[in-house]
Design a protein around this motif. Structure first.
Motif, PDB file in Angstrom:
ATOM      1  N   VAL A 169       0.871  -1.179   0.000  1.00 27.19           N
ATOM      2  CA  VAL A 169       0.000   0.000   0.000  1.00 27.19           C
ATOM      3  C   VAL A 169       0.904   1.223   0.000  1.00 27.19           C
ATOM      4  O   VAL A 169       1.765   1.345   0.861  1.00 27.19           O
ATOM      5  N   ALA A 217      -8.127   2.300   1.492  1.00 27.17           N
ATOM      6  CA  ALA A 217      -7.060   1.411   1.029  1.00 27.17           C
ATOM      7  C   ALA A 217      -6.941   0.191   1.940  1.00 27.17           C
ATOM      8  O   ALA A 217      -6.656  -0.920   1.482  1.00 27.17           O
ATOM      9  N   ALA A 251      -6.694  -3.778   0.961  1.00 26.52           N
ATOM     10  CA  ALA A 251      -5.544  -4.602   1.342  1.00 26.52           C
ATOM     11  C   ALA A 251      -6.003  -5.822   2.133  1.00 26.52           C
ATOM     12  O   ALA A 251      -5.410  -6.904   2.016  1.00 26.52           O
ATOM     13  N   ASP A 310      -2.989   4.508  -2.036  1.00 27.71           N
ATOM     14  CA  ASP A 310      -3.808   5.004  -0.932  1.00 27.71           C
ATOM     15  C   ASP A 310      -4.128   6.476  -1.128  1.00 27.71           C
ATOM     16  O   ASP A 310      -3.243   7.323  -1.041  1.00 27.71           O
TER      17      ASP A 310
END
Ligand code: TXA
Ligand code: MG
Length: 324
Positions: A4, A153, A157, A169
């Motif tokens: 991320v 985000a 994930a 993100d």
């Protein structure tokens, strides 16, 4: 879990674009929900998206582009489509239009149909990414098929492993429910396939009354009462009372009392606020281990049509057919 990275760093967007051009899958924020992006012209990349989501291959994806001119390369615009695009793009409106032949759009992405769904998102990260890729990017919501759509985000994930190369993100999605999908491919009947972020009234003011999805349409998913957007915990709609072993999803200034745990979509009774919080709160309450999530009534006007559509589909019991 996939990597991320903070999308405010320009090099992150460049790296994401390179990964997509290389056939990878990159999750990115839009103003509605996070999308799982892949090159719309690549059968292989699109095949990976269907596999990662567990999505039936009969359910086509939306091609995301930077502007109307990029969409017109592969989609046929009529006068009404032009009017809608002019008014609502960039923004949370998806148009289903005749697909030009030949086109670079993967038949896997369009599920072999003669139409294609196109959207020009407004989120600055999505726009930067599409600008860098310079080709259409297929992007379904970044959730496993049938589950709750992701608005952060972290949601993305948590759902995927390394089949997703990267998650950009960009913070929380502002709108929180998916784009409105309007089918303009039959000039005699313009259909609202999926109520969404742009409300029916705003569309009808511009192009007149919208029809319901055809019962025998080529895509059965949108507008149909299939299980979708579903947490693992059962959902009970239109609650007027709540039990001690239930979680409450409230709406408005007078939340019901007595639930084990409660969250309020909007104390002020604001539908925009409720939409932006809907999926995040469904995910939170799903983790509360309550027997059931009781949902208070939400008005049906404006964005309420989309919110009620998502709640109804989320409430369909497990074991029914699902789609992405
Ligand atoms: O807000 C959104 O639209 C998000 C963000 C990421 O852009 N994307 C999204 O994609 O919601 P997805 O794949 O979860 O939903 C796309 C919907 C599906 O219901 C699909 O059946 C419908 O659009 N669709 C795509 N192509 C179509 C077509 N040619 N005809 C009819 N429906 C179509
Ligand atoms: Mg979806």
């Amino acid at each position: 879990m996939p990597d991320v990275i903070d999308a405010s760093d320009r090099s992150a967007v460049v790296r994401a674009a390179e990964l997509i051009l290389d056939g990878g899958i990159v999750a990115f924020p839009t103003e509605t929900v996070y999308g799982l992006g892949a090159l719309a012209s690549s059968d292989r990349a699109i095949g990976r998206v269907y596999a990662a989501k567990g999505r039936p291959s009969s359910n086509p994806l939306i091609a995301h582009v930077a502007d109307r001119a990029s969409a017109a390369i592969f989609a046929e615009f009529d006068e009404r489509a032009d009017r809608l695009a002019e008014k609502f793009w960039p923004g949370p409106l998806t148009l289903v239009l005749p697909l030009k032949v030949p086109s670079a759009i993967s038949m896997v992405m369009s599920a072999g149909l003669s139409t294609v769904a196109v959207r020009v998102p407004a989120h600055p990260v999505a726009r930067a990414l599409l600008g860098a890729v310079e080709l259409p990017v297929a992007a379904p919501s970044a959730n496993r098929s049938g589950h709750v759509s992701p608005t952060t985000a972290a949601h993305v994930a948590g759902e995927f492993g390394n089949e997703v190369s990267l998650v950009l993100d960009g913070g929380s999605c502002e709108v929180g429910v998916e784009s409105t999908v309007v089918d303009l491919s039959d000039p005699d009947r313009v259909r609202l396939l999926r109520p969404g972020a742009i409300d029916r009234q705003a569309l009808e003011r511009l192009i007149g009354p919208l029809c319901a999805p055809a019962a025998d349409g080529p895509v059965r998913a949108p507008g149909m009462m299939l299980r979708h957007y579903s947490p693992d915990t059962a959902i009970r709609l239109d609650a007027t009372s709540v039990d001690a072993d239930e979680a409450l999803l409230a709406f408005g200034p007078k939340p019901l009392e007595g639930a084990a745990t409660a969250l309020n979509l909007s104390e002020a009774g604001n539908l925009d606020e409720a939409a932006s919080r809907l999926y995040g709160m469904m995910r939170q309450l799903d983790q509360s281990r309550a027997r059931c999530i009781a949902v208070m009534p939400v008005p049906a006007h404006g964005l309420g049509e989309a919110i009620n559509d998502r709640l109804r589909r989320a409430a369909i019991a497990d074991g029914k057919a699902s789609a992405a």
